[in-house]
Design a protein around this motif. Structure first.
Motif, PDB file in Angstrom:
ATOM      1  N   TYR B  72       0.799  -1.429   0.431  1.00 56.19           N
ATOM      2  CA  TYR B  72       0.144  -0.194   0.462  1.00 56.19           C
ATOM      3  C   TYR B  72       0.675   0.987  -0.311  1.00 56.19           C
ATOM      4  O   TYR B  72       0.535   2.969  -0.474  1.00 56.19           O
ATOM      5  CB  TYR B  72      -1.057  -0.222   1.192  1.00 56.19           C
ATOM      6  N   GLY B  76       0.412   3.901  -3.106  1.00 51.97           N
ATOM      7  CA  GLY B  76       0.580   5.525  -2.441  1.00 51.97           C
ATOM      8  C   GLY B  76       0.880   6.368  -3.172  1.00 51.97           C
ATOM      9  O   GLY B  76       0.731   7.266  -4.541  1.00 51.97           O
ATOM     10  N   GLY B 139       3.605   3.890   4.767  1.00 56.66           N
ATOM     11  CA  GLY B 139       3.206   4.920   4.129  1.00 56.66           C
ATOM     12  C   GLY B 139       3.111   5.464   3.539  1.00 56.66           C
ATOM     13  O   GLY B 139       4.886   5.625   3.258  1.00 56.66           O
ATOM     14  N   TRP B 140       2.400   6.240   2.389  1.00 53.17           N
ATOM     15  CA  TRP B 140       3.567   7.368   1.749  1.00 53.17           C
ATOM     16  C   TRP B 140       3.755   8.659   2.410  1.00 53.17           C
ATOM     17  O   TRP B 140       4.128   9.353   2.125  1.00 53.17           O
ATOM     18  CB  TRP B 140       2.128   7.656   0.127  1.00 53.17           C
ATOM     19  N   PHE B 440     -14.893   2.934  -4.092  1.00 57.49           N
ATOM     20  CA  PHE B 440     -15.191   4.100  -3.169  1.00 57.49           C
ATOM     21  C   PHE B 440     -16.513   4.056  -2.330  1.00 57.49           C
ATOM     22  O   PHE B 440     -16.196   4.518  -1.223  1.00 57.49           O
ATOM     23  CB  PHE B 440     -14.558   5.427  -3.914  1.00 57.49           C
ATOM     24  N   ARG B 453      -7.793   2.128   8.401  1.00 56.89           N
ATOM     25  CA  ARG B 453      -7.133   1.173   6.869  1.00 56.89           C
ATOM     26  C   ARG B 453      -5.234   1.068   7.216  1.00 56.89           C
ATOM     27  O   ARG B 453      -5.737   0.946   8.365  1.00 56.89           O
ATOM     28  CB  ARG B 453      -7.101   2.538   6.707  1.00 56.89           C
TER      29      ARG B 453
HETATM   30  C1  HEM Z   1      -7.887   0.736  -9.046  1.00 60.24           C
HETATM   31  C2  HEM Z   1      -8.074   2.373  -8.191  1.00 60.24           C
HETATM   32  C3  HEM Z   1      -7.644   1.797  -6.723  1.00 60.24           C
HETATM   33  C4  HEM Z   1      -7.893   1.259  -5.761  1.00 60.24           C
HETATM   34  C5  HEM Z   1      -8.962  -0.021  -5.947  1.00 60.24           C
HETATM   35  C6  HEM Z   1      -7.139   1.499  -4.960  1.00 60.24           C
HETATM   36  C7  HEM Z   1      -7.091   1.298  -3.583  1.00 60.24           C
HETATM   37  C8  HEM Z   1      -6.327   1.550  -2.212  1.00 60.24           C
HETATM   38  C9  HEM Z   1      -7.120   1.337  -1.347  1.00 60.24           C
HETATM   39  C10 HEM Z   1      -7.813   0.236  -0.635  1.00 60.24           C
HETATM   40  C11 HEM Z   1      -5.582   2.209  -0.571  1.00 60.24           C
HETATM   41  C12 HEM Z   1      -6.139   1.673   0.983  1.00 60.24           C
HETATM   42  C13 HEM Z   1      -4.568   1.187   2.113  1.00 60.24           C
HETATM   43  C14 HEM Z   1      -4.448   1.932   3.764  1.00 60.24           C
HETATM   44  O1  HEM Z   1      -4.816   2.601   3.639  1.00 60.24           O
HETATM   45  O2  HEM Z   1      -5.100   0.457   3.992  1.00 60.24           O
HETATM   46  C15 HEM Z   1      -5.703   2.964  -1.176  1.00 60.24           C
HETATM   47  C16 HEM Z   1      -4.751   3.988  -0.458  1.00 60.24           C
HETATM   48  C17 HEM Z   1      -4.436   5.325  -1.457  1.00 60.24           C
HETATM   49  N1  HEM Z   1      -4.356   5.345  -2.898  1.00 60.24           N
HETATM   50 FE1  HEM Z   1      -5.191   3.755  -3.938  1.00 60.24          FE
HETATM   51  N2  HEM Z   1      -6.692   2.752  -4.632  1.00 60.24           N
HETATM   52  C18 HEM Z   1      -6.665   2.969  -6.190  1.00 60.24           C
HETATM   53  C19 HEM Z   1      -6.096   4.348  -7.278  1.00 60.24           C
HETATM   54  C20 HEM Z   1      -5.563   5.270  -6.841  1.00 60.24           C
HETATM   55  C21 HEM Z   1      -5.100   6.405  -7.217  1.00 60.24           C
HETATM   56  C22 HEM Z   1      -6.085   6.283  -8.765  1.00 60.24           C
HETATM   57  C23 HEM Z   1      -4.344   6.822  -6.686  1.00 60.24           C
HETATM   58  C24 HEM Z   1      -3.667   8.577  -7.086  1.00 60.24           C
HETATM   59  C25 HEM Z   1      -3.118   8.927  -7.511  1.00 60.24           C
HETATM   60  C26 HEM Z   1      -4.272   6.288  -5.334  1.00 60.24           C
HETATM   61  C27 HEM Z   1      -3.899   6.961  -3.806  1.00 60.24           C
HETATM   62  C28 HEM Z   1      -3.772   5.937  -3.164  1.00 60.24           C
HETATM   63  C29 HEM Z   1      -2.987   6.498  -2.136  1.00 60.24           C
HETATM   64  C30 HEM Z   1      -2.270   8.489  -2.281  1.00 60.24           C
HETATM   65  C31 HEM Z   1      -3.020   5.856  -1.112  1.00 60.24           C
HETATM   66  C32 HEM Z   1      -2.444   5.964   0.431  1.00 60.24           C
HETATM   67  C33 HEM Z   1      -1.619   5.339   1.060  1.00 60.24           C
HETATM   68  C34 HEM Z   1      -0.740   5.179   1.996  1.00 60.24           C
HETATM   69  O3  HEM Z   1      -1.772   4.937   2.881  1.00 60.24           O
HETATM   70  O4  HEM Z   1       0.120   5.523   1.967  1.00 60.24           O
HETATM   71  N3  HEM Z   1      -4.989   5.350  -5.078  1.00 60.24           N
HETATM   72  N4  HEM Z   1      -5.793   2.651  -2.785  1.00 60.24           N
END
Ligand code: HEM
Ligand SMILES: [Cu+2]
Lengths: 192, 558
Positions: B72, B76, B139-140, B440, B453
């Motif tokens: 994750y 991110g 984490g990011w 979402f 999360r």
């Molecule tokens: C198919 C599309 C996507 C899915 C299914 C998805 C799913 C997820 C999930 C489930 C998390 C949660 C991780 C956690 O906190 O446990 C996450 C975190 C994140 N996602 Fe996505 N995401 C998608 C697309 C994107 C896109 C397009 C971006 C940005 C351009 C993005 C940016 C982020 C960021 C910044 C986090 C935070 C990571 C962290 O907690 O350090 N995501 N995503």
């Protein structure tokens, strides 16, 4: 790889605009370091590492005087340049470079005599970070001045040289202002 | 100018090979950015699929917990630093010079260097999957003290590579920002005052100013983090007198404005596209322009809303709560301007328009949950739950990525010279819109119920909504297939595009498709009116009719 002649892009004013924008973002990075320093210092329980009394301020004060006067000499150099007085320009330019080099020498002497290092707690870290990052800028400034000096001897480059001189001296004033803030933060504000 | 010298001849070299080397043409660099960004989008998306695959069932059974943390984190980081910022810089490269009538960016070589840093830090980041200990797992946002630990003690480690890559990405973006701002300030066509400039350029100027103010702080903070991690300083270590909260200030001073760096250009895209596909002038043009800079000003003083649970003083919480809520005002101005533009317009539901409408819908929804998050009591309750993840994915995927797709479909004919296929585009839109909402929306009830999360296993009571979210995610994964198919086949053998397929107003549409290397060259037309004169019949530039005639004749001959 293609080399296209780009018509309007070499417009002289762009370079200076770009450089000023660059200096704006540089000042943010210094601002970040300064506010971080202030925040850490006011919040810290044990600021000075054991065995360190504080910072000696005489060498840095001399350095401050040197840097401020170099801002004056670079201004004089620029004025000669705009009046077409190349010889005066080179003289004041060289003097500025010498003052900059002296500042770096003073900084090195100060570092050599210190009782603490980069890893001596948050005090050592912030001290070396601030003075080191600023010193890097001074060195860059001296290097740029050297470049411009060489350029001033190449006739066909001289036309564009004026702009480089303007930018370099802007940079130098900037480095000077940063140092004054830094001096106040590090050496004047010793007791919190 | 005399119209007889117009139009300029089309580009001489259109071979594929020019996209693979160092090239200083902004249009080539723009496409290099966009293609590179989508390459990383696929990797980031693959990681998202693994995340949602893990979360489709309550136990942690698909990947190991530490691997999950790495995944994750990398998802991110890749999505933000390797996809969304590069893709926006790609659009900037294509649109800014052509929209303002400039032959290129102000600093073409700097521009190319800024681009080539992207694959370099991309390689560092992706390479961190293969170093001992795996990629960064903090984490990011990479908060210390987790991010300053190096348990295996290798000098090359995932976290160190992460920090280096992020700092490099900052350097690249600052180079880009200097270039974009200088170009917009200095190289506009004759007659194009600020209030005759397309809104996209206004929003780009606003967003890039934020980059210039915010990024140096992050870069400085990252340097200090790297020193703590690798050289034993203690800027963020309480044992040495440091303060971990200082890092949070550095980080969010940039990363909050970063959301406007992402969303402002998308506001610009909406403002360009709604008028074209509604055949109406942009409602409240001047207010839309000015609102961008009000957003910049407010965006810089709200970062602490990410730190409500971090032990900041109560007065700070209140101040930052109210400043955050104020942002709803300029944002609302824009939303009403778009609604006013669509209102009673002759809507053409082409692919770009559908993406805009869908994006606007998702954005309004995200705005509502955003206001909820700004309220201190709600934030304390849902912070670090899936509510937050749901909120920001509505913004980033629901609004920003959909706006970017709209832009790509809209300007593809201009810069590639061929038309994308409508059917595939509509299919792409439908899958994206349904997928994003199915993915979402369930995260909001999950967050309110208390699902944290960054966990790879959860209580079975959360199972229902998680299954829905994962199905939505897989749908989103599938949605990329028609998109890629469309782009590749249209590029290779799509129908040739005329110079103005959508009947749009703007300098870029007065160029042949694709535009020649130096755009208008020496024949930059003089701008005589505001953009978006749809339905008014007012020409945008001097000799407009002659220019269009020439272009059409040229097309008929070809
Ligand atoms: C198919 C599309 C996507 C899915 C299914 C998805 C799913 C997820 C999930 C489930 C998390 C949660 C991780 C956690 O906190 O446990 C996450 C975190 C994140 N996602 Fe996505 N995401 C998608 C697309 C994107 C896109 C397009 C971006 C940005 C351009 C993005 C940016 C982020 C960021 C910044 C986090 C935070 C990571 C962290 O907690 O350090 N995501 N995503
Ligand atoms: Cu924020």
């Amino acid at each position: 790889m293609t080399a296209t002649p780009h018509l309007n892009t070499e417009h002289p004013k762009h370079n200076l605009t770009g450089f000023i924008i660059f200096l704006c973002s540089e000042s943010v990075i210094f601002l970040a370091f300064f506010s971080g320093f202030a925040l850490l210092k006011t919040a810290a329980l044990n600021w000075l590492p054991p065995g360190v009394e504080g910072l000696e301020w005489r060498t840095p004060l001399l350095n401050t005087v040197v840097l401020i006067s170099s801002s004056g000499t670079i201004w004089l150099a620029e004025r000669c340049m705009s009046k077409g007085n190349l010889v005066g320009f080179r003289a004041f330019w060289l003097l500025t470079m010498a003052l900059g080099a002296y500042f770096l020498y003073g900084q090195a002497v100060e570092w050599g005599g210190l009782q603490f290092g980069f890893t001596s707690g948050v005090f050592g870290g912030t001290f070396y970070l601030l003075t080191g990052f600023h010193g890097l800028h001074v060195a860059t400034g001296v290097f740029l001045m050297g470049l411009m000096l060489v350029k001033s001897f190449i006739p066909q480059n001289y036309a564009g040289g004026e702009q480089g001189v303007q930018a370099t001296s802007l940079f130098w004033h900037f480095v000077d202002v940063i140092w004054i803030i830094l001096f106040v933060l590090l050496y004047v504000w010793q007791r919190s | 100018m005399t119209s007889a010298t117009f139009p300029p001849s089309p580009p001489e070299n259109t071979s594929w090979s020019r996209y693979f080397g160092f090239n200083t043409d902004a249009k080539v660099i723009g496409i290099q950015y966009i293609v590179t960004a989508f390459f990383f989008f696929l990797i980031g998306g693959l990681l998202a699929m693994i995340i949602r695959g893990e979360l489709i069932t309550p136990p942690a059974d698909l990947v190991d917990r530490t691997v999950y943390n790495g995944i994750y984190t990398m998802h991110g980081t890749i999505m933000l630093f390797l996809f969304i910022f590069p893709v926006l810089n790609g659009l900037n490269n294509l649109l800014i010079p052509t929209m303002i009538g400039a032959p290129d960016m102000a600093f073409p070589r700097l521009n190319a260097v800024a681009f080539w840093l992207v694959p370099i830090f991309g390689a560092l980041l992706i390479g961190s999957f293969f170093v001992p200990g795996g990629p960064a797992y903090s984490g990011w946002w990479s908060y210390p003290p987790v991010s300053t630990q190096n348990p295996l003690g290798h000098f090359i480690n995932g976290q160190g590579l992460w920090i280096t890559a992020v700092a490099l990405s900052g350097v690249s973006s600052i180079m880009g920002a200097i270039n974009f701002v200088t170009t917009i300030l200095r190289m506009r066509a004759p007659g194009m005052g600020f209030f005759r400039m397309p809104v996209y350029c206004w929003t780009a100027l606003a967003a890039q100013s934020l980059q210039l103010i915010g990024l140096p702080a992050l870069t400085g903070g990252a340097v200090m983090l790297l020193m703590d991690l690798s050289f034993g300083t203690s800027f963020y270590q309480p044992e040495g007198g440091g303060d971990p909260v200082l890092y949070q200030h550095f980080f969010w001073f940039y990363s909050h404005p970063a959301v406007y760096v992402i969303i402002l250009p998308v506001f610009g895209i909406f403002s360009e596209l709604f008028p074209v596909y509604s055949r109406k002038p942009l409602f409240g043009y001047v207010y839309v322009c000015l609102a961008s800079f009000i957003i910049v000003a407010l965006g810089l003083v709200v970062w602490v809303h990410h730190m409500f649970p971090s032990g900041v003083a109560q007065w700070m919480r209140n101040f930052f709560m109210f400043s955050t809520m104020l942002i709803a005002v300029p944002t609302g101005v824009k939303v009403f301007a778009w609604l006013g533009t669509i209102w009673r317009g002759k809507l053409r539901l082409t692919t770009p328009m559908l993406f805009c409408l869908g994006g606007l819908f998702n954005f309004v929804f995200a705005g509502i949950t955003g206001i909820m998050l700004a309220t201190v009591p709600v934030d304390i309750h849902v912070s670090n739950t899936y509510f937050v993840v749901g909120h920001f994915h509505y913004v980033i995927y629901g609004a920003a990525v959909m706006g970017i797709f709209a832009a790509i479909y809209h300007w593809f004919p201009k810069f590639i010279g061929r038309m994308p296929y409508e059917g595939l585009g509509k299919l792409h839109f439908l899958l994206t819109f349904i997928g994003a909402n199915l993915n979402f929306l369930p995260m909001h009830p999950l967050g309110l119920m208390g699902m944290p999360r960054r966990v790879s296993s959860y209580d079975p009571e959360f199972a229902f909504w998680n299954v829905l979210a994962s199905l939505g995610a897989f749908l989103l994964g599938v949605s990329i297939i028609p998109f890629l198919l469309n782009m590749v086949s249209a590029w290779v053998r799509g129908p040739k595009a005329p110079h103005n397929p959508w009947n749009a107003i703007g300098l870029e549409w007065l160029l042949p498709s694709p535009p020649p290397e130096d755009n208008f060259g020496e024949h930059v037309p003089t701008v005589i009116s505001r953009p978006y004169g749809y339905g008014t019949g007012e020409p945008l530039v001097e000799h407009q009719a002659e220019i269009e005639n020439q272009l059409t004749l040229e097309e008929a001959r070809a």
